[in-house]
Enzyme design. Structure first.
Site, PDB file in Angstrom:
ATOM      1  N   CYS A 140       0.817  -1.220   0.000  1.00 26.79           N
ATOM      2  CA  CYS A 140       0.000   0.000   0.000  1.00 26.79           C
ATOM      3  C   CYS A 140       0.848   1.267   0.000  1.00 26.79           C
ATOM      4  CB  CYS A 140      -0.958  -0.006   1.193  1.00 26.79           C
ATOM      5  SG  CYS A 140      -0.190  -0.456   2.766  1.00 26.79           S
ATOM      6  N   HIS A 197      -2.991   6.449   4.483  1.00 22.72           N
ATOM      7  CA  HIS A 197      -1.550   6.467   4.734  1.00 22.72           C
ATOM      8  C   HIS A 197      -0.964   7.803   4.286  1.00 22.72           C
ATOM      9  CE1 HIS A 197      -1.804   2.400   5.861  1.00 22.72           C
ATOM     10  NE2 HIS A 197      -1.088   1.814   4.912  1.00 22.72           N
TER      11      HIS A 197
END
Length: 342
Positions: A132, A244
């Site tokens: 990710c 994130h």
């Protein structure tokens, strides 16, 4: 004519997001199968927000023959058990796990960055989805690398608990609640308390003192973008549910100004530049949730090197970091590869 597509791990966070995005993007699917383990067999999951429900099938008993592609979100053990079987039956596997990412016969794809690499999928009939944090970073780096050639990257990540799955999200919620009522915040999923704290440790430690998550960012970026780029990463878990963030410092071989970098990023696929030098003129994780884009802010020159930039990069890790990238790979596969083979 549409495709027959299976989603393995359909009851998990990423699997559900895959189903949402397939519906949102109107993926040309004639048939969709929702797969999971026997524990979830017979459960129902929603396909997008249309109210259409899919009955979950047991992946152990599922026959992949005649299916065009399968998006796997079942972890490395599940991929090891089932991906070769699906691939051998002619169903191309798009795998979210780390198992095949560094296999030289498996392309590792971020469609905005290296779409041409998908042509190598025929060797094993498997395509890997990157980590990710890697996915959002290479979307930001690619257009800058094309212009000025990146020499070195130093990145510090601020990774949400959803990267550790539902158990990570539950632990943040429960610990936060416990702290407010005076109960102990005992860690189970994470190595230390995550509520109101940060943990500089994601995945296992390696012999050189780095973690496996940091290693993934290094080797995956090299495979996707350029093996000559030098990279060092520090990956940190933070008390954010979804999204994130990354503070990225980049050193280039050729001269590039902050103004030029902004101009390039503004026109780059998958990137949304929001960079105002004022209070709130940047994007935070809370604001990126549910969005497709990789957001870039705080672009500025680094005066400590001859040609350097620093920037802030934010993305929804369940989307671009996992589900969205997998669906984009499926779209690319349909456009570029399966049509060639037909």
């Amino acid at each position: 004519m549409g495709y027959r597509i299976a989603v393995a791990g359909a009851t998990g966070s990423v699997g559900r997001e895959v189903l949402n995005i397939l519906a949102e993007r109107e993926f040309p699917a004639d048939e969709i199968a929702a797969l999971a383990t026997s524990r979830s067999q017979g459960d129902e999951v929603e396909y997008g927000e249309s109210g259409r429900m899919l009955k979950v099938q047991n992946i152990e008993n599922f026959d992949p023959a005649g299916w065009d592609m399968a998006i796997f979100a079942i972890g490395s053990a599940g991929s090891a058990a089932h991906a070769p079987r699906f691939a051998a039956a002619g169903c191309t596997v798009i795998d979210n796990a780390s198992l095949y990412r560094m296999d030289p016969d498996v392309p590792l794809i971020v469609p905005e960055v290296n779409p041409e690499a998908i042509d190598g999928y025929r060797k094993k009939n498997i395509i890997a989805n990157p980590n990710c944090s890697t996915a959002q970073m290479v979307v930001a780096l690619k257009p800058l690398h094309d212009y000025a050639k990146i020499k070195r990257v130093v990145v510090a990540t601020y990774q949400s608990v959803s990267g550790a799955g539902k158990a990570g999200m539950d632990e943040l919620f429960e610990q936060s609640r416990n702290i407010f009522v005076g109960d102990p915040a005992v860690p189970h999923k994470f190595t230390k308390q995550i509520a109101f704290n940060v943990i500089p440790h994601i995945d296992d430690f390696l012999d050189d003192g780095s973690t496996k998550e940091e290693w993934k960012m290094v080797v995956e970026t090299k495979k996707i973008l350029d093996p000559k780029i030098k990279i060092t990463a520090t990956c940190v878990r933070v008390p954010v549910f979804v999204g994130h963030s990354e503070a990225i410092n980049i050193e280039f071989e050729n001269e590039i100004s902050a103004a030029k970098a902004k101009s390039i990023l503004r026109e780059s696929p998958g990137v949304m530049l929001i960079d105002k030098h004022e209070d709130g003129g940047y994007v935070t994780p809370v604001e990126c949730v549910g969005d497709y884009a990789t957001f870039i802010s705080r672009v500025r020159e680094d005066p400590t090197v001859d040609s350097g930039l620093s920037l802030w990069c934010v993305s929804d890790n369940l989307r671009k970091g996992a589900a969205l990238n997998a669906v984009q790979i499926a779209e690319l596969l349909g456009r570029r590869a399966l049509k060639k083979a037909a």
